[in-house]
Structure formats: structure tokens, C-alpha cells
Write a protein that holds these residues in place. Sequence first.
Motif, PDB file in Angstrom:
ATOM      1  N   MET A   1       0.732  -1.170  -0.101  1.00 42.70           N
ATOM      2  CA  MET A   1      -0.116  -0.079   0.035  1.00 42.70           C
ATOM      3  C   MET A   1       0.816   1.101  -0.072  1.00 42.70           C
ATOM      4  SD  MET A   1      -2.439   1.422   2.982  1.00 42.70           S
ATOM      5  CE  MET A   1      -4.059   0.860   2.709  1.00 42.70           C
ATOM      6  N   ARG A   2       0.744   1.965  -0.906  1.00 41.50           N
ATOM      7  CA  ARG A   2       1.571   3.552  -0.954  1.00 41.50           C
ATOM      8  C   ARG A   2       0.410   4.337  -0.087  1.00 41.50           C
ATOM      9  NH1 ARG A   2       3.587   3.912  -7.178  1.00 41.50           N
ATOM     10  NH2 ARG A   2       4.775   1.792  -6.844  1.00 41.50           N
ATOM     11  N   ILE A   3       1.466   5.167   0.664  1.00 43.26           N
ATOM     12  CA  ILE A   3       0.697   6.124   1.494  1.00 43.26           C
ATOM     13  C   ILE A   3       1.395   7.456   1.474  1.00 43.26           C
ATOM     14  CG2 ILE A   3      -0.032   4.365   3.257  1.00 43.26           C
ATOM     15  CD1 ILE A   3       2.587   4.636   5.021  1.00 43.26           C
ATOM     16  N   LYS A   4       2.058   7.722   0.153  1.00 42.98           N
ATOM     17  CA  LYS A   4       2.560   8.852   0.216  1.00 42.98           C
ATOM     18  C   LYS A   4       1.506   9.985  -0.167  1.00 42.98           C
ATOM     19  CE  LYS A   4       6.657   7.345  -2.166  1.00 42.98           C
ATOM     20  NZ  LYS A   4       7.742   7.276  -3.597  1.00 42.98           N
ATOM     21  N   ASN A   5       0.632   9.717  -0.817  1.00 38.66           N
ATOM     22  CA  ASN A   5      -0.492  10.800  -0.986  1.00 38.66           C
ATOM     23  C   ASN A   5      -1.498  10.775   0.297  1.00 38.66           C
ATOM     24  OD1 ASN A   5       0.752  11.312  -3.391  1.00 38.66           O
ATOM     25  ND2 ASN A   5      -0.644   9.939  -4.385  1.00 38.66           N
ATOM     26  N   ARG A   6      -1.401   9.772   0.972  1.00 39.89           N
ATOM     27  CA  ARG A   6      -2.412   9.998   2.018  1.00 39.89           C
ATOM     28  C   ARG A   6      -1.839  10.199   3.564  1.00 39.89           C
ATOM     29  NH1 ARG A   6      -5.519   4.203   1.781  1.00 39.89           N
ATOM     30  NH2 ARG A   6      -6.933   5.195   2.836  1.00 39.89           N
ATOM     31  N   SER A   7      -2.347  11.293   4.304  1.00 33.63           N
ATOM     32  CA  SER A   7      -1.858  11.391   5.491  1.00 33.63           C
ATOM     33  C   SER A   7      -2.235  10.465   6.565  1.00 33.63           C
ATOM     34  CB  SER A   7      -2.101  12.783   5.841  1.00 33.63           C
ATOM     35  OG  SER A   7      -3.681  12.884   5.864  1.00 33.63           O
ATOM     36  N   LYS A   8      -3.352   9.937   6.439  1.00 36.28           N
ATOM     37  CA  LYS A   8      -3.742   8.867   7.161  1.00 36.28           C
ATOM     38  C   LYS A   8      -4.692   7.736   6.887  1.00 36.28           C
ATOM     39  CE  LYS A   8      -4.738  11.944  11.125  1.00 36.28           C
ATOM     40  NZ  LYS A   8      -4.641  12.052  12.451  1.00 36.28           N
ATOM     41  N   VAL A   9      -4.598   6.377   7.553  1.00 33.28           N
ATOM     42  CA  VAL A   9      -5.329   5.292   6.922  1.00 33.28           C
ATOM     43  C   VAL A   9      -6.327   4.915   8.099  1.00 33.28           C
ATOM     44  CG1 VAL A   9      -3.242   4.479   5.566  1.00 33.28           C
ATOM     45  CG2 VAL A   9      -3.360   3.839   7.965  1.00 33.28           C
ATOM     46  N   THR A  10      -7.276   3.841   7.839  1.00 34.93           N
ATOM     47  CA  THR A  10      -7.949   3.628   8.852  1.00 34.93           C
ATOM     48  C   THR A  10      -7.991   2.112   9.139  1.00 34.93           C
ATOM     49  OG1 THR A  10      -9.877   4.737   7.327  1.00 34.93           O
ATOM     50  CG2 THR A  10     -10.578   3.289   8.839  1.00 34.93           C
ATOM     51  N   CYS A  11      -7.925   2.114  10.636  1.00 28.49           N
ATOM     52  CA  CYS A  11      -8.042   0.768  11.265  1.00 28.49           C
ATOM     53  C   CYS A  11      -9.219  -0.147  10.649  1.00 28.49           C
ATOM     54  CB  CYS A  11      -8.150   0.850  12.698  1.00 28.49           C
ATOM     55  SG  CYS A  11      -8.278  -0.704  13.589  1.00 28.49           S
TER      56      CYS A  11
END
Length: 82
Positions: A1-11
Motif C-alpha cells: 500500500m502506498r501512503i505517500k498521498n495519504r496522510s492517514k489510513v483507517t483501522c
Amino acid sequence: MRIKNRSKVTCPICMMQVDPQSRPRTLRWEGKEKYFCSESCRDKFLQSRCSCQPEKGRWGRWLDRVARSNEKQFGKKGPCCH
């Protein structure tokens, strides 16, 4: 999962927003990185893996009933035209 563009993810258990940069509890599952807000959420995910999937709707339940009925009537192979 790339998270460069996302500041937060969901549990996936409690739907809480988790910052991936803050070293959350992670787990690699089916080739994807899962992020959890706590170890208890990660443990719940491991105990009941399918609980994170959405519940089947009316159409999905109907298809399951038809599949069970067909299996009961025709066996595991299903109906045959020959």
C-alpha cells in the motif's frame, strides 16, 4: 500500500484514523499492509479474519441460498445437460 498521498489510513476493526508515520501496529495480509490503532485491534483481526469484511446484502444472501439449494438437488458438480 502506498501512503505517500495519504496522510492517514483507517483501522479495519474500529475505523479509527491512524497516522502511518507514527509507527502504528501493522500486519501484512494477503499482500497488503494493514494498519491498526492498537494491538488489541490487531489481535481481533487475527482472531476473526472475516469480521472485517462487510456483511452480505440481500442479493448475496439470496445467491448463497440458491447455491446451497442447487448443491443439495444436483450435488457438488451442479446440473448437467448430458
